[in-house]
Design a protein around this motif. Structure first.
Motif, PDB file in Angstrom:
ATOM      1  N   GLY A   3      -5.727  11.873  -4.193  1.00 35.79           N
ATOM      2  CA  GLY A   3      -6.195  10.507  -4.348  1.00 35.79           C
ATOM      3  C   GLY A   3      -6.778   9.970  -3.063  1.00 35.79           C
ATOM      4  N   LEU A   4      -7.634   8.970  -3.185  1.00 35.85           N
ATOM      5  CA  LEU A   4      -8.355   8.386  -2.060  1.00 35.85           C
ATOM      6  C   LEU A   4      -8.080   6.886  -1.979  1.00 35.85           C
ATOM      7  N   SER A   5      -7.703   6.398  -0.790  1.00 34.38           N
ATOM      8  CA  SER A   5      -7.488   4.985  -0.519  1.00 34.38           C
ATOM      9  C   SER A   5      -6.324   4.467  -1.385  1.00 34.38           C
ATOM     10  N   ARG A   6      -6.550   3.482  -2.262  1.00 33.61           N
ATOM     11  CA  ARG A   6      -5.448   3.097  -3.161  1.00 33.61           C
ATOM     12  C   ARG A   6      -5.001   4.286  -4.001  1.00 33.61           C
ATOM     13  N   LEU A  12       0.728   9.651  -3.246  1.00 32.04           N
ATOM     14  CA  LEU A  12       2.047   9.763  -2.614  1.00 32.04           C
ATOM     15  C   LEU A  12       3.150   9.290  -3.558  1.00 32.04           C
ATOM     16  N   LEU A  13       2.877   8.215  -4.291  1.00 36.95           N
ATOM     17  CA  LEU A  13       3.864   7.678  -5.223  1.00 36.95           C
ATOM     18  C   LEU A  13       4.115   8.643  -6.383  1.00 36.95           C
ATOM     19  N   LEU A  14       3.072   9.257  -6.905  1.00 38.37           N
ATOM     20  CA  LEU A  14       3.225  10.211  -8.001  1.00 38.37           C
ATOM     21  C   LEU A  14       4.067  11.405  -7.564  1.00 38.37           C
ATOM     22  N   VAL A  32       3.253   2.763   2.414  1.00 34.50           N
ATOM     23  CA  VAL A  32       3.961   1.630   1.813  1.00 34.50           C
ATOM     24  C   VAL A  32       3.122   1.101   0.657  1.00 34.50           C
ATOM     25  N   LEU A  33       3.790   0.548  -0.337  1.00 35.04           N
ATOM     26  CA  LEU A  33       3.097   0.017  -1.508  1.00 35.04           C
ATOM     27  C   LEU A  33       2.649  -1.418  -1.254  1.00 35.04           C
ATOM     28  N   TRP A  34       1.436  -1.718  -1.724  1.00 37.96           N
ATOM     29  CA  TRP A  34       0.854  -3.049  -1.556  1.00 37.96           C
ATOM     30  C   TRP A  34       0.711  -3.727  -2.904  1.00 37.96           C
ATOM     31  N   GLY A  35       0.633  -5.043  -2.873  1.00 40.53           N
ATOM     32  CA  GLY A  35       0.380  -5.795  -4.086  1.00 40.53           C
ATOM     33  C   GLY A  35      -1.066  -5.655  -4.516  1.00 40.53           C
ATOM     34  N   SER A  36      -1.391  -6.290  -5.620  1.00 37.29           N
ATOM     35  CA  SER A  36      -2.743  -6.241  -6.140  1.00 37.29           C
ATOM     36  C   SER A  36      -3.720  -6.865  -5.146  1.00 37.29           C
TER      37      SER A  36
END
Length: 206
Positions: A3-6, A12-14, A32-36
């Motif tokens: 994956g790229l960027s978001r 990483l999350l998957l 780290v996870l970001w909001g929308s």
């Protein structure tokens, strides 16, 4: 997964969530996870089984600053918004939003540019590196972070078929966003990253 960027954030999350994922390439990601970023800054970007995952509010108090690009174009560097959002977060909030990459059932390759003017992917990737090292994951698998000094949010310029002379910025809804790097640095990073990705696939695809 790749994956790229978001999408790198998601890759990483998957890997951290699904054991059937046995290898991850995350390009200019965040550990780290970001909001929308596209509706309300206070809404979650990611959910799992219907529940929102912890996240850092996507927009901080830092102001984007103008960058003069080739051809007389003015683009805006968004990185202060992310660094200020992290600075305003508590250690507990950051820990909760940090992807548990050490749970990944295979190696992780992260690719970033030191001059990333969008969100500073080298620094954001370091959250993952620290977990991989402290957990022993990096001792079990060949995890690595490639951080190129003269590239930014554009180390995949070749894969996206972008000229490196036009990869220092991009148009987002009528406003130019600064990506960072130099044409020469982007070209070197894109070629080296492409070689590293092919080697990763060759070594880890089953």
């Amino acid at each position: 997964v790749n994956g790229l960027s978001r999408g790198g954030e998601l890759a990483l999350l998957l890997g951290a969530t699904f054991p059937e994922v046995t290898g991850v390439i995350a390009e200019v990601p965040s550990g780290v996870l970001w909001g929308s970023c596209c509706s309300s800054a206070n809404s979650p970007a990611w959910t799992y089984m219907g529940a929102p995952l912890p996240y850092i509010t996507a927009v901080g108090t830092g102001m984007a600053y103008p960058v003069s690009e080739p051809g007389g174009i003015t683009a805006y560097a968004d990185v202060p918004e992310f660094t200020s959002a992290l600075a305003a977060s508590t250690p507990e909030q950051i820990t909760a939003a940090t992807t548990q990459v050490q749970k990944t059932n295979g190696p992780i390759l992260m690719i970033a540019g030191f001059d990333d003017q969008l969100w500073g992917a080298c620094d954001l990737s370091q959250y993952s590196v620290d977990l991989l090292v402290s957990s022993g994951h990096a001792g079990k698998y060949p995890d690595s972070l490639l951080c190129y000094p003269a590239a930014g949010h554009n180390v995949t310029a070749f894969a996206l078929d972008w000229p490196t002379t036009e990869s220092m910025y991009f148009d987002e809804s009528g406003q130019y966003v600064a990506a960072g790097g130099t044409p020469q640095g982007i070209a070197h990073a894109a070629r080296d990253a492409d070689t590293a990705k092919r080697a990763f696939f060759g070594a880890n695809l089953r």
